[in-house]
Enzyme design. Sequence first.
Site, PDB file in Angstrom:
ATOM      1  N   ASP A  79       9.767  74.284 -31.111  1.00 44.89           N
ATOM      2  CA  ASP A  79       8.634  74.939 -30.444  1.00 44.89           C
ATOM      3  C   ASP A  79       8.823  75.048 -28.934  1.00 44.89           C
ATOM      4  O   ASP A  79       7.879  74.859 -28.161  1.00 44.89           O
ATOM      5  CB  ASP A  79       7.316  74.212 -30.773  1.00 44.89           C
ATOM      6  CG  ASP A  79       7.011  74.224 -32.257  1.00 44.89           C
ATOM      7  OD1 ASP A  79       7.363  75.198 -32.931  1.00 44.89           O
ATOM      8  OD2 ASP A  79       6.409  73.246 -32.745  1.00 44.89           O
ATOM      9  N   HIS A  81       3.014  79.606 -33.515  1.00 47.85           N
ATOM     10  CA  HIS A  81       2.709  78.175 -33.486  1.00 47.85           C
ATOM     11  C   HIS A  81       1.238  77.983 -33.135  1.00 47.85           C
ATOM     12  O   HIS A  81       0.737  78.626 -32.207  1.00 47.85           O
ATOM     13  CB  HIS A  81       3.597  77.471 -32.457  1.00 47.85           C
ATOM     14  CG  HIS A  81       3.378  75.996 -32.410  1.00 47.85           C
ATOM     15  ND1 HIS A  81       3.792  75.159 -33.425  1.00 47.85           N
ATOM     16  CD2 HIS A  81       2.751  75.222 -31.498  1.00 47.85           C
ATOM     17  CE1 HIS A  81       3.439  73.913 -33.113  1.00 47.85           C
ATOM     18  NE2 HIS A  81       2.813  73.930 -31.954  1.00 47.85           N
ATOM     19  N   ASN A 135       8.506  82.915 -33.850  1.00 41.74           N
ATOM     20  CA  ASN A 135       7.666  81.974 -34.591  1.00 41.74           C
ATOM     21  C   ASN A 135       6.253  82.057 -34.040  1.00 41.74           C
ATOM     22  O   ASN A 135       6.053  82.333 -32.855  1.00 41.74           O
ATOM     23  CB  ASN A 135       8.200  80.548 -34.431  1.00 41.74           C
ATOM     24  CG  ASN A 135       7.402  79.537 -35.248  1.00 41.74           C
ATOM     25  OD1 ASN A 135       7.031  79.811 -36.386  1.00 41.74           O
ATOM     26  ND2 ASN A 135       7.136  78.385 -34.680  1.00 41.74           N
ATOM     27  N   SER A 178       0.496  80.566 -30.128  1.00 43.41           N
ATOM     28  CA  SER A 178       1.551  81.142 -29.303  1.00 43.41           C
ATOM     29  C   SER A 178       2.617  81.768 -30.191  1.00 43.41           C
ATOM     30  O   SER A 178       2.997  81.189 -31.209  1.00 43.41           O
ATOM     31  CB  SER A 178       2.234  80.054 -28.463  1.00 43.41           C
ATOM     32  OG  SER A 178       1.304  79.318 -27.703  1.00 43.41           O
TER      33      SER A 178
END
Length: 192
Positions: free
Chosen positions: A147, A111, A109, A138
């Site tokens: 997260d 973020h 992912n 990130s």
Amino acid sequence: MADKKRVGVLISGRGSNMEALAEYKRIADPAYSIVLVASNVPEARGLVVARRFGIETWAHSHKGMERAEFDRMMDEELRRHDVEVIALAGYMRLLSPEFIARWRGRILNIHPSLLPLYKGLDTHRRALVAGEQHAGCSVHVVTEDLDDGPVISQAKVKILPRDTPESLAERVLAEEHKLYPAALDKFCRELN
């Protein structure tokens, strides 16, 4: 590179990070190939962008469905395309623990904060209110906790005196578009 990892990208909106991932092959020979772009929003603009790149798309609204039921359906589609790695690119829906467990260690992912700071939403406003000197983005491995997975790459963006959440978001997004493709490429090269 002969044996590229087959990547499925999940989006919910305009797909600018997905586009950056797809465009990366113009400047590098990445260790990945995007074989599917999937969305929980059938009218997501990113699906049109993906089709322009010649990438297969799949979309189905999650409305009225249990999270696990929707994720099972999406999982079947990813497996039908022999996806090996999943890249979340503006996918605005929490994944079920069952889905994450099936893909453990193979979901990335991007973020918009310097994790572990500012998990969740509204990251730019929160960084400004806190008086941070830097914001950023990130790339991390997805776990069941929001997260919270291991960070594999970050980019810092200096916060300017007159920054608003919108101006900061714009500059951070430009860094995301550089960071994510390189991080996904490195991740795929190192994946066994």
